[in-house]
Design a protein around this motif. Structure first.
Motif, PDB file in Angstrom:
ATOM      1  N   LYS A  27     -40.223 -15.253  35.524  1.00 30.55           N
ATOM      2  CA  LYS A  27     -40.634 -14.543  36.723  1.00 30.55           C
ATOM      3  C   LYS A  27     -41.015 -15.531  37.809  1.00 30.55           C
ATOM      4  CE  LYS A  27     -42.249 -10.468  34.308  1.00 30.55           C
ATOM      5  NZ  LYS A  27     -43.404  -9.598  34.042  1.00 30.55           N
ATOM      6  N   LYS A  28     -40.847 -15.096  39.052  1.00 34.02           N
ATOM      7  CA  LYS A  28     -41.193 -15.951  40.178  1.00 34.02           C
ATOM      8  C   LYS A  28     -42.699 -16.122  40.247  1.00 34.02           C
ATOM      9  CE  LYS A  28     -37.227 -14.883  43.062  1.00 34.02           C
ATOM     10  NZ  LYS A  28     -36.797 -14.382  44.355  1.00 34.02           N
ATOM     11  N   LYS A  29     -43.102 -17.299  40.651  1.00 33.31           N
ATOM     12  CA  LYS A  29     -44.529 -17.582  40.761  1.00 33.31           C
ATOM     13  C   LYS A  29     -45.106 -16.818  41.945  1.00 33.31           C
ATOM     14  CE  LYS A  29     -44.233 -22.137  38.693  1.00 33.31           C
ATOM     15  NZ  LYS A  29     -44.464 -23.560  38.884  1.00 33.31           N
ATOM     16  N   THR A  30     -46.306 -16.373  41.789  1.00 37.10           N
ATOM     17  CA  THR A  30     -46.974 -15.664  42.868  1.00 37.10           C
ATOM     18  C   THR A  30     -48.129 -16.495  43.381  1.00 37.10           C
ATOM     19  OG1 THR A  30     -48.386 -14.526  41.285  1.00 37.10           O
ATOM     20  CG2 THR A  30     -46.354 -13.418  41.939  1.00 37.10           C
ATOM     21  N   LYS A  39     -45.786 -12.600  46.774  1.00 38.86           N
ATOM     22  CA  LYS A  39     -44.703 -13.537  46.462  1.00 38.86           C
ATOM     23  C   LYS A  39     -44.617 -14.586  47.556  1.00 38.86           C
ATOM     24  CE  LYS A  39     -41.847 -10.364  43.860  1.00 38.86           C
ATOM     25  NZ  LYS A  39     -40.553  -9.699  43.784  1.00 38.86           N
ATOM     26  N   GLU A  58     -34.114 -14.036  29.142  1.00 34.83           N
ATOM     27  CA  GLU A  58     -34.760 -13.481  30.312  1.00 34.83           C
ATOM     28  C   GLU A  58     -35.094 -14.595  31.279  1.00 34.83           C
ATOM     29  OE1 GLU A  58     -38.050 -11.026  29.380  1.00 34.83           O
ATOM     30  OE2 GLU A  58     -36.981  -9.933  27.824  1.00 34.83           O
ATOM     31  N   LYS A  59     -34.897 -14.327  32.563  1.00 34.77           N
ATOM     32  CA  LYS A  59     -35.206 -15.312  33.582  1.00 34.77           C
ATOM     33  C   LYS A  59     -36.716 -15.357  33.772  1.00 34.77           C
ATOM     34  CE  LYS A  59     -30.904 -14.674  36.065  1.00 34.77           C
ATOM     35  NZ  LYS A  59     -30.296 -14.257  37.325  1.00 34.77           N
TER      36      LYS A  59
END
Length: 156
Positions: free
Chosen positions: A133-136, A142, A130-131
């Motif tokens: 998750k993008k940091k928030t 986002k 799994e990639k």
């Protein structure tokens, strides 16, 4: 003005021809030997393109730094069979035939052939990574990257 005497060094016409032939043959022999030497030198310098490509992918120097991988590679993987001869082909046909009979006799395959093949393929697939998750941001939105120097829309 007359004939020279036999005592003086006078060569006959056939002797002169013979000397010329000998000189010619020695010249030819010398040129052939020099050309063959030059050809051998040229062959030694010229490396085939396949060998050049193999040198580019030569990773034997890295084996010093990766002893664990080298040991695993030798023990886990058998040597690949390069050529398929008649004996190996017959053995392969027999083993694959036995495997096919086992699959055909399996009760799961007899109940649902397509479903069992699908389940087998799913079990044989490597696990999907799994990639991350993008940091928030701290507020939960986002992060957006704005490109400088470019306009998003052209309004007139």
């Amino acid at each position: 003005m007359g004939k020279p005497s036999k005592g003086s060094e006078v060569t006959t016409k056939s002797d002169k021809k013979f000397e010329k032939k000998l000189q010619f043959y020695t010249k030819v022999k010398d040129t052939v030997t020099s050309l063959s030497v030059q050809k051998e030198i040229g062959k030694k310098k010229k490396i085939r393109s396949r060998q050049k490509k193999l040198k580019a992918y030569d990773l034997t120097n890295l084996s010093e730094f990766l002893p664990e991988f080298n040991a695993l590679q030798k023990s886990a993987l058998p040597a690949p069979e390069l050529k398929m001869n008649c004996k190996r082909r017959q053995k392969l046909v027999l083993t694959e035939g036995e495997r096919l009979n086992k699959v055909l006799d399996h009760p799961a395959f007899q109940a649902d052939p397509v479903g069992s093949i699908f389940q087998h393929l799913l079990s044989q697939q490597p696990p999907v990574e799994e990639k991350p998750k993008k940091k928030t941001n701290t507020n939960g939105s986002k992060k957006r990257n704005k490109k400088k120097g470019k306009t998003d829309s052209m309004d007139f």
